[in-house]
Design a protein around this motif. Structure first.
Motif, PDB file in Angstrom:
ATOM      1  N   LEU A  11       0.828  -1.201   0.000  1.00 11.39           N
ATOM      2  CA  LEU A  11       0.000   0.000   0.000  1.00 11.39           C
ATOM      3  C   LEU A  11       0.860   1.248   0.000  1.00 11.39           C
ATOM      4  N   VAL A  12       1.862   1.231   0.859  1.00 10.13           N
ATOM      5  CA  VAL A  12       2.718   2.398   0.968  1.00 10.13           C
ATOM      6  C   VAL A  12       3.466   2.625  -0.331  1.00 10.13           C
ATOM      7  N   LEU A  15       1.404   4.103  -3.151  1.00 11.16           N
ATOM      8  CA  LEU A  15       1.138   5.524  -3.082  1.00 11.16           C
ATOM      9  C   LEU A  15       2.386   6.339  -3.338  1.00 11.16           C
ATOM     10  N   ALA A  16       3.498   5.857  -2.852  1.00  8.18           N
ATOM     11  CA  ALA A  16       4.647   6.724  -2.778  1.00  8.18           C
ATOM     12  C   ALA A  16       5.816   6.277  -3.621  1.00  8.18           C
ATOM     13  N   GLY A  17       6.134   5.037  -3.511  1.00  7.80           N
ATOM     14  CA  GLY A  17       7.424   4.542  -3.984  1.00  7.80           C
ATOM     15  C   GLY A  17       7.729   4.891  -5.417  1.00  7.80           C
ATOM     16  N   LEU A  19       6.455   6.990  -7.491  1.00  6.63           N
ATOM     17  CA  LEU A  19       6.038   8.226  -8.118  1.00  6.63           C
ATOM     18  C   LEU A  19       7.120   9.254  -8.427  1.00  6.63           C
ATOM     19  N   PRO A  20       8.051   9.508  -7.506  1.00  5.75           N
ATOM     20  CA  PRO A  20       8.979  10.584  -7.816  1.00  5.75           C
ATOM     21  C   PRO A  20       9.746  10.348  -9.111  1.00  5.75           C
ATOM     22  N   LYS A  23       8.302  10.761 -14.521  1.00  9.07           N
ATOM     23  CA  LYS A  23       8.591  12.066 -15.126  1.00  9.07           C
ATOM     24  C   LYS A  23       7.370  12.698 -15.769  1.00  9.07           C
ATOM     25  N   TYR A  25       4.321  12.617 -15.008  1.00  8.13           N
ATOM     26  CA  TYR A  25       3.433  13.259 -14.042  1.00  8.13           C
ATOM     27  C   TYR A  25       3.890  14.675 -13.763  1.00  8.13           C
ATOM     28  N   LEU A  26       5.198  14.871 -13.779  1.00  2.93           N
ATOM     29  CA  LEU A  26       5.751  16.184 -13.439  1.00  2.93           C
ATOM     30  C   LEU A  26       5.985  17.057 -14.660  1.00  2.93           C
ATOM     31  N   ASP A  27       5.596  16.573 -15.828  1.00  3.89           N
ATOM     32  CA  ASP A  27       5.808  17.380 -17.028  1.00  3.89           C
ATOM     33  C   ASP A  27       4.748  18.455 -17.224  1.00  3.89           C
ATOM     34  N   LEU A  28       3.667  18.348 -16.469  1.00  5.51           N
ATOM     35  CA  LEU A  28       2.571  19.302 -16.654  1.00  5.51           C
ATOM     36  C   LEU A  28       3.021  20.723 -16.330  1.00  5.51           C
ATOM     37  N   LYS A  29       2.544  21.667 -17.129  1.00  8.67           N
ATOM     38  CA  LYS A  29       2.901  23.064 -16.874  1.00  8.67           C
ATOM     39  C   LYS A  29       2.237  23.563 -15.596  1.00  8.67           C
TER      40      LYS A  29
ATOM     41  N   GLY B 694       5.782   7.982   1.534  1.00 12.92           N
ATOM     42  CA  GLY B 694       5.766   8.766   0.310  1.00 12.92           C
ATOM     43  C   GLY B 694       4.478   9.551   0.235  1.00 12.92           C
ATOM     44  N   THR B 755       5.788  15.296  -5.705  1.00 12.92           N
ATOM     45  CA  THR B 755       5.915  13.943  -5.164  1.00 12.92           C
ATOM     46  C   THR B 755       7.072  13.955  -4.193  1.00 12.92           C
ATOM     47  N   ASN B 781       6.642  19.823 -10.590  1.00 13.33           N
ATOM     48  CA  ASN B 781       6.569  20.182 -12.006  1.00 13.33           C
ATOM     49  C   ASN B 781       6.968  21.631 -12.211  1.00 13.33           C
TER      50      ASN B 781
END
Lengths: 462, 1191
Positions: A11-12, A15-17, A19-20, A23, A25-29, B694, B755, B781
């Motif tokens: 579960l942990v 949610l977390a592992g 994601l960072p 890339k 996901y973080l490309d959004l302006k 996380g 994140t 982002n």
């Protein structure tokens, strides 16, 4: 028990592992209105920003002889710059925003040019005209700035006299150094000639016509640049090229007065080729700047410019003085038109004809222009006794037509070299007379001290 | 007799203490023996104080071992003599489960010749007195009842002592007790851990006695658990820097917002109110924790509400819902929040339900009244002086360009109008003088106070229901606030609803669900009018809001009075402006709906390991309207301006009717978090706790605005406009330009994604050494950043050392001493720079062309980096014997790197300023908090003192712009964070002052080290040639709070101080004075230089015409106007009375009152200025009364 671990851990991790590292996901302006310029449309949008591209040029008008101030008005100016500028004080220094305003246009043009690199941009492509606009604006801004801060063009010493910094990229780290006057004008002409190849003749007859450069505008600009360089042959050719493409003149009889007696000059009237406005100055505000009385007196009573250009001032002590209301810009308060219009091109071509000895051609152009300025039925076709007389007549009308358009100062810098037309400017304030003789070093403005403080470069001599 | 406290250093008996004669010992003397308790023990007590159940399974354990176990589980410390224990006890077997303390102790002492008593946190063990097995002789009178806490909950294990008897009776499971007394009247002394001891006199039998104990919260300070938002930690095991604001301290102030209650109660927090106008309460932007550690980035601390970052308006949180607040100050405390922690973190925990508790209803209601602002505080020019200046300027022709402007008919003031009439012969000079004299008698401030300002009134109501069974608990609260602002037609209200539910379907599983809903409204006159209703120096001193008959007066605004009254065209609307006449003609109204849902699951996988899953969804909807009705000046002015002549007719491009500007905003965020918690103790000496997890978060916000014309609020109809056409303003203000009718359309949309991975561990050895470490990696982002630079790792490490637990530690005066040290990094985010050139498309199409247009926002900056703040923190927690003096002292250093700042660049680049990672700062400081109990606990009056002290200094260590700023450029940035290497961020510089020129009254400074009047050169001079005074914000600040209580009465006085800084006061600015649109007349005008010799008594320059703006700038920024800003103010006085005898319906009740903003007690400046408030008014006095209770 082990399954508990697995379950909790999963579960942990879910949610977390992972994601960072995600890339995408973080490309959004973070802000949807932000864009890294990359398309032709982005470049066109930058060049269509008329608050930057069409309205923040530096002006020379405050130093020219179209107006005067009363000592009270002069006292009422709150900025030292304005006080000193009016009397051509040796240390008269302009606001650094005048400088930055001109170079901001250069920045936008350079950004567009950099973005268009790598995009095919010949005249047939979508990118071509945009590239042409960018080249035009960079040249046009360089030209206007050169009228203030570059020494007057003189073929004899142009390769040693001081020009302006010629920035060619949007890179903020590029170091600024002053080019020579020759390099400055070479760059302006080079850019404009490239622009001629890329721009369409004229633009659709909407407002776009007036804010975007066209081929007609590039020709008009080249005519103006060559005229400034006293290269009358080229100036004449380009003025002619311009008028071949676009030659509309307004009939001043068609301009209505509004019910209150004020002229109602429609914005973007048809003889305008390109809209450009300059920063004004407090001295030029319509309630302060009074039109030179000799100049006002020189208009014939049948000359419609006398009523359309000037409006009488009222109030104690003001009766008999006039303010200028004839700008192409609606807001005459202190913003000046410094763009391109057909009346200037007619006068340029006429001058070049006259200087080339083509008296009849010169007078034909002059008559075309003046015919549109006088009351219907009152204009008498002018003739000249010879080329020199034609030149004198053309220059007289040039003085009367191109007011408050940042052109007078450039004309003074050029014509003062000719003893026939040399003029000593004078200002009188409370009994003190200030003069500016021809060829004075003060015909080149000091670079604003804040500019030099931030980026040391050679200052103009005094 | 010698007593020893277990695991604490040996303590000498009182007999020995009596020998010492120094002051400190005298201090100790007044303490009764029973109050000798030790701080460290207390800490443990606090951590576990609420779980009374003791479970022991001991075989053949020596008495000390038993004590040790009891201490571990309850926090009670034992005070005993070794001789007693060694000689009179033997190892015992003990097996109890969930027993009360009394029960366990009775078992322990059953078979030994010892007895015990409980006092506060201490269990005092003595030999049974010879011949007195128990001096509590049972008698005929039966006293029975219940000891309860403030909420009416029974307190098991409370001790009841009868008179001076040695022995005590302990309360049972529900707090019930029963005694047999010999005498009919007696005094019972009831004490309980963490509560104030109480004496109750009884006369005759009473079997329904309910004795309510009040918490002794001050002793609890620093004891309770601190929350980082990721975990809750007992304070003894943390190494970082936390400040805890418990419920009582938080509720000491009565303000309607959370922030308003935080001022002056904990160190390190500074409110910088220089930019605030009077009456408005400070917002998050005004708050710094340990000073500012960034420049251009967000400077607000992160707000965490119930463990999740809160994106809404902090004013949406009802303070009545708040249980406690923890402030995270250093890297070890805050680095768990990563890149958002650079400015500190404020963790807000709301009230929660408890299991096994019957329904309880509590309420709170109060009324806050704030005075009108003191308009006479501003040093305003006398009306007569002002009209004198207008005459002077008129004679000089200064107004000619307006008076004779027949095109745009600009505004001219009433005095100038009169003078112009005299000049044109319409009015006689005598008549004009008479009218001007009449004007001299008016004072605009009187009208503003009478017709615009009023006392603001704020009402708060809150009700809160909690309860729970063994498996479920709940809380439900409702709050309603209503405020009438300090100006007419300004008001707001707020409704908050909150519910929380915890459910334990299985012993290992707990599920939590919560909801918070806030709905608030605010209303004020329309935007155009509101700005006029703020009294400011640009309002002419003789302005009248009403005429002699009390009717709304016309005030000149854009056009001169004659023109506005009669524009000469009956097709135009009235062009006059009557502020009071159109109060109802326009309205700004804002609605804010904020809903927050959260769900949490906690599963105890193993005894040592649990997993947490949390999810939160927050949704905010904003609806703001600025309605400018058809009768508002704003609407009439636009209607007239755009009127177009069509031959002899006119056309009105702006349709008749109101104008409605509407903005709809919305925001939503999702946060998910998964976390594993590990906790293990082994070998009796090792304890390890660790968390790892996380988090993923997305918050989106957007807005949409538009304008509607011809709006009719009755029929709800509107008319269309053409926003693509350029309309010249023809009638009749010719040649003032023209414009487009704005459709006001604007869209925006932002999304932040973040994140994070984080971990945190603490290892404690033998309750003496604690090591902590944390690490976090954030990625977001951020725009225009290379992907590999999107993340930043941040970490911290810490050490804690309980010195007083060491065997060598023998300093009995200070039984608690703990040292802490941490180091680590926090970060800051900044979205305003980019590695690439960034453009943005302008809202709406470009003027004239209707084409899309774009701006260049930032130049490319390939060197973009994250800002980081390295923080080292060293702390010392201490407590003297008996907790008479407790406190903590912290020293910290901050090292901010790669700070982003806007630097001036080569103007030839086309940019003026651009942001780069160019600044480094170093700071250091001290936070001290002290709490002392000044009178013996036995004394009927309780007097405690809290001192908080912060020293915080920092300087810029690196600032390398292309060119250093010029003097004038730097001074113009006053009040903003402006870096100069080697100086503080808010350094106060001024032009050196050489007095006034004796001949002309010109201000003089220095240029090239010579006395000079070359103001322009001084303006462009280097900053290095300016005079440096010091910091512009206080380096030392804090508060001193004294609290007195007697029986149910409590009185508390809080004094704030801000020291060691400077401010610049305002003075006459002739440039502003001469400008008809500015009118900033200053009272200093009356003291200006007028004739030679005046320079000996005044620094105020002469009035010259024409004005030289550089001369004014020089004077206003000169050393002549800089003063020390140090001051001490009486912040507030709070009083309350708690009803001790409550009836059967009300379990407790409290009335309270508070007076705040009582004013300055001492100030360093002689001008009577309150430097806290910059150019605005100081906050007016505020009075509040309230009632709270539980039933």
């Amino acid at each position: 028990m082990a399954s508990c671990y697995t379950r909790g851990g999963l579960l942990v991790l879910l949610l977390a592992g992972g994601l960072p590292s995600c890339k995408k996901y973080l490309d959004l302006k973070p802000d949807q209105s932000l864009v890294i310029p990359s398309t032709v449309a982005d470049c066109q949008a930058l060049l269509d920003n008329n608050l930057v591209m069409n309205s923040s040029f530096p002006t020379t008008e405050w130093a020219a002889d179209n107006y005067y101030l009363t000592v009270k008005s002069w006292n009422g100016l709150s900025q030292v710059n304005d006080h000193n500028g009016y009397i051509w004080a040796a240390n008269a220094d302009l606001s650094e925003y005048q400088w930055q305003g001109g170079y901001e246009v250069v920045l936008y043009a350079n950004q567009a040019l950099k973005t268009l690199n790598g995009i095919p941009s010949d005249s047939a492509s979508l990118a071509g005209p945009v590239r042409g606009q960018a080249l035009f604006w960079r040249a046009f801004s360089f030209y206007l700035m050169a009228q203030l801060w570059a020494q007057p063009y003189d073929a004899a010493n142009a390769s040693t006299s001081l020009g302006i910094p010629l920035r060619m990229t949007p890179d903020i780290t590029e170091k600024s150094t002053r080019a020579t006057v020759q390099e400055t004008y070479d760059r302006i002409i080079g850019d404009l000639q490239q622009a001629v190849q890329l721009l369409p003749d004229v633009l659709p007859t909407t407002y776009i016509t007036k804010t975007r450069p066209s081929r007609a505008g590039a020709y008009a600009a080249l005519a103006r640049v060559y005229l400034t360089m006293e290269d009358y042959a080229h100036a004449g050719v380009y003025a002619d090229s311009c008028l071949q493409v676009y030659s509309s003149l307004m009939d001043y009889n068609q301009i209505p007065l509004d019910p209150y007696g004020y002229p109602s000059i429609p914005i973007y009237k048809e003889e305008m080729i390109l809209d450009a406005q300059s920063y004004g100055s407090a001295a030029l505000s319509s309630s302060r700047a009074k039109v030179d009385s000799f100049l006002y007196a020189s208009y014939d009573s049948n000359d419609l410019r006398k009523v359309l250009f000037f409006s009488p001032n009222t109030g104690t002590g003001n009766v008999g003085t006039y303010q200028f209301v004839g700008s192409y810009e609606q807001n005459v308060s202190n913003v000046q038109f410094c763009g391109l219009a057909t009346d200037e091109v007619y006068l340029t071509r006429a001058e070049c004809y006259a200087r080339a000895g083509s008296t009849a051609a010169a007078m034909a152009d002059l008559n075309t222009l003046l015919g549109a300025r006088w009351k219907t039925g009152t204009y008498v076709m002018r003739t000249a006794l010879g080329a020199d007389d034609a030149l004198v007549q053309v220059l007289t009308e040039r003085r009367k037509e191109l007011l408050f358009r940042s052109l007078r100062w450039t004309d003074l810098r050029r014509l003062n070299k000719d003893p026939r037309f040399a003029t000593t400017l004078t200002r009188v304030l409370g009994g003190t007379t200030y003069t500016l003789p021809p060829k004075d070093p003060r015909y080149t403005m000091l670079i604003p001290s804040e500019v030099i403080r931030r980026m040391p470069m050679a200052q103009n001599p005094r | 007799m010698k007593f020893i406290a277990l695991s604490d250093p040996p303590l000498r008996g009182v007999g020995e203490l009596r020998i010492d004669q120094n002051l400190l010992t005298k201090y100790l003397l007044v303490m009764s023996l029973t109050s000798v308790f030790l701080f460290s023990a207390f800490l443990v007590a606090g951590a576990t104080g609420y779980s009374q159940g003791i479970s022991l399974n001991l075989k053949h354990a020596p008495m000390v071992r038993v004590f040790s176990e009891i201490k571990k589980q309850t926090g009670f410390s034992f005070i005993y003599s070794y001789n007693d224990i060694a000689g009179k006890t033997k190892p015992m077997d003990l097996n109890v489960r969930n027993a009360g303390i009394g029960e366990v102790l009775d078992l322990c002492f059953r078979d030994v010749p010892l007895t015990y008593s409980i006092d506060g946190l201490y269990i005092i063990v003595r030999s049974r007195p010879e011949g007195h097995h128990d001096d509590l002789r049972p008698g005929p009178i039966r006293i029975a009842g219940k000891v309860v806490d403030e909420n009416g909950q029974g307190l098991a294990g409370a001790s009841i002592k009868v008179g001076n008897a040695r022995t005590v009776v302990m309360t049972g499971g529900n707090g019930v007790f029963s005694l047999q007394l010999a005498d009919s009247s007696a005094i019972l002394v009831i004490s309980y851990i963490g509560y104030k001891s109480k004496e109750v006199s009884v006369s005759g039998a009473d079997v329904d006695l309910v004795i309510r104990l009040e918490r002794a919260p001050v002793e609890m300070k620093g004891v309770e658990v601190v929350s980082t938002g990721y975990e809750s930690l007992p304070k003894e095991r943390v190494t970082g820097s936390f400040e805890k604001v418990n419920n009582e301290l938080f509720n000491r102030a009565t303000g309607p917002t959370v922030l308003a209650r935080l001022e002056g109660i904990v160190p390190a927090i500074l409110f910088d109110k220089r930019q605030l106008t009077g009456g408005s309460s400070p917002g998050l932007n005004q708050l710094t924790i340990r000073g500012q550690s960034t420049l251009a980035s967000n400077t607000s601390p992160l707000i965490v509400l119930n463990n999740i970052p809160y994106e809404g308006d902090i004013n949406n949180i009802n303070p009545n819902d708040v249980e406690s607040i923890t402030i995270l100050k250093d890297a070890a405390a805050a680095s768990i929040w990563g890149v958002r922690a650079g400015n500190g973190v404020i963790v807000i925990t709301t009230k929660k339900g408890s299991y096994d508790r019957p329904l309880q209803v509590s309420f709170n209601s109060n009324l806050i009244v704030q005075d009108r602002p003191d308009l006479w505080y501003l040093p305003q020019m006398e009306t007569g002086d002002y009209t004198g200046v207008e005459k002077f300027l008129f004679d000089k022709g200064n107004y000619d360009y307006r008076v004779y402007d027949s095109f745009s008919h600009p505004f001219i003031s009433p005095v100038v109008d009169l003078l112009a009439k005299v000049k044109s012969g319409v009015l006689s000079e005598a008549a004009a003088d008479a009218q001007i004299n009449a004007l001299n008698g008016y004072d605009a401030r009187k009208d503003y106070l009478k017709y615009v300002y009023r006392k603001s009134i704020n009402q708060q109501y809150a009700i809160n229901l909690t309860g729970g069974s063994a498996m479920l608990n709940y809380i439900l609260s409702v709050g309603y606030d209503k405020a009438l602002g300090n100006k007419v037609r300004v008001g707001s209200d707020r409704i908050t609803l909150r519910s929380g539910l915890s459910f334990k379907p299985l012993p290992q599983l707990e599920i939590e669900a919560g909801m918070l809903y806030t709905q608030s409204r605010n209303q004020s006159p329309g935007g155009d009018l509101s700005s006029f209703l703020n009294y400011n120096p640009a309002i002419r001193p003789y302005t009248r809001l009403v005429d002699d008959q009390g009717h709304p007066q016309v005030i000149g605004r854009d056009y001169n009075a004659g023109f506005a009254a009669d524009p000469g065209d009956n097709r135009l609307d009235d062009w006059r402006f009557r502020p009071l006449g159109e109060l109802d003609a326009s309205t700004i109204s804002g609605h804010n709906y904020d809903a927050l849902f959260n769900l949490g699951v906690r599963y105890q996988i193993f005894r040592n390991l649990s997993a947490d899953l949390k999810y939160q969804y927050e949704r905010t909807v904003l609806d703001n309207q600025d309605w400018e009705g058809p009768n508002s000046y704003f609407t009439r002015n636009l209607y007239n301006l755009f009127t177009q002549p069509i031959g002899s007719l006119v056309e009105h491009p702006i349709p008749y009717g109101g104008i409605l500007n509407q903005t709809d905003g919305n925001a939503r965020s999702h946060t998910g978090r998964g976390q594993l918690n590990f906790s293990k103790e082994w070998g009796g000496r090792h304890r390890l706790t660790a968390i790892g997890g996380g988090e993923i978060r997305e918050s989106r916000s957007g807005s949409h605005s538009f304008a509607t014309y011809g709006y009719d609020d009755v029929t709800l109809t509107s008319k269309s406009i053409n926003s693509a056409v350029y309309y010249p303003w023809i009638i009749p203000v010719s040649y003032q330009g023209g414009g487009f009718i704005s459709d006001g359309i604007h869209f925006s949309s932002q999304t932040i994604r973040l994140t994070s991975l984080y971990g945190n561990a603490a290892y404690t050895y033998d309750d003496r050494y604690t090591l902590t470490a944390s690490a976090r990696k954030d990625a977001s982002n951020l725009f225009g950043v290379n992907a590999n630079r999107r993340g930043v790792p941040l970490w911290s490490a810490g050490l804690g050392w309980e010195i007083s637990h060491e065997s060598f530690y023998k300093w009995k005066f200070m039984p608690l001493l703990k040292f802490r040290a941490t180091y680590g990094y926090n970060g800051n985010t900044n979205n305003t720079i980019s590695a690439y050139s960034v453009i943005n498309y302008a809202r709406g199409a470009a003027s004239f062309t209707n084409l899309p247009s774009a701006n260049i926002l930032y130049p490319a900056n390939p060197d973009l980096r994250w800002e980081r703040v390295g923080i080292a923190n060293f702390g010392l927690d201490f407590g003297t014997a008996g907790s008479r003096l407790t406190g903590s002292l912290e020293y910290f250093t901050k090292d901010s790197k790669d700070l982003i700042y806007s630097v001036p660049v080569d103007l030839t680049s086309g940019f003026n300023y651009t942001s780069v990672n160019g600044v480094a700062m170093k700071g250091k400081g001290i936070d001290l908090s002290l709490h002392s109990i000044n009178l013996s606990p036995g004394f009927p009056i309780r007097w405690t003192t809290d001192l908080i002290f912060s020293y915080n200094t920092g300087k810029v260590t690196k600032y390398t712009p292309l060119m250093p700023p010029g003097a004038g450029d730097y001074l113009s940035k006053e009040g903003m964070a402006a870096p100069i290497a080697g100086k503080p961020l808010y350094a106060l510089f001024s032009y050196r002052w050489a007095g006034l020129d004796p001949q002309t009254g010109d201000p003089q400074g220095y240029f090239d080290n010579k006395v000079s009047k070359d103001y322009t050169s001084m303006d462009y001079d280097s900053v290095q040639n300016l005079r440096y005074h010091g910091s512009g914000i206080p380096l030392i600040y804090g508060a001193l709070r004294n609290t007195f209580s007697w029986k149910g009465v409590s009185l508390s006085v809080n004094i704030l101080y801000k020291l060691d800084y400077y401010f610049r006061r305002s003075s006459i600015d002739y440039y502003g004075l001469f400008d008809p649109n500015k009118t900033t007349g200053n009272a200093d005008f009356a003291r200006r230089w007028q004739k030679p010799g005046d320079e000996k008594t005044t620094n105020v320059p002469s009035m010259v015409y024409p004005d030289d703006s550089y001369r004014d700038l020089f004077y206003m920024n000169s050393a002549a106007l800089v003063s020390r800003a140090d001051h001490i103010r009486l912040q507030d006085i709070t009083a309350s009375y708690s009803f001790t005898k409550v009836n059967r319906y009300f379990k407790s009740m409290k009335v309270y009152g508070n007076v705040s903003n009582l004013g300055i007690i001492w100030r360093a400046n002689k001008e009577g200025i309150d430097p806290d408030y910059g150019a605005g008014f100081p906050a007016p006095k505020t009075f509040s009364i309230g009632l709270s209770g539980i039933f």
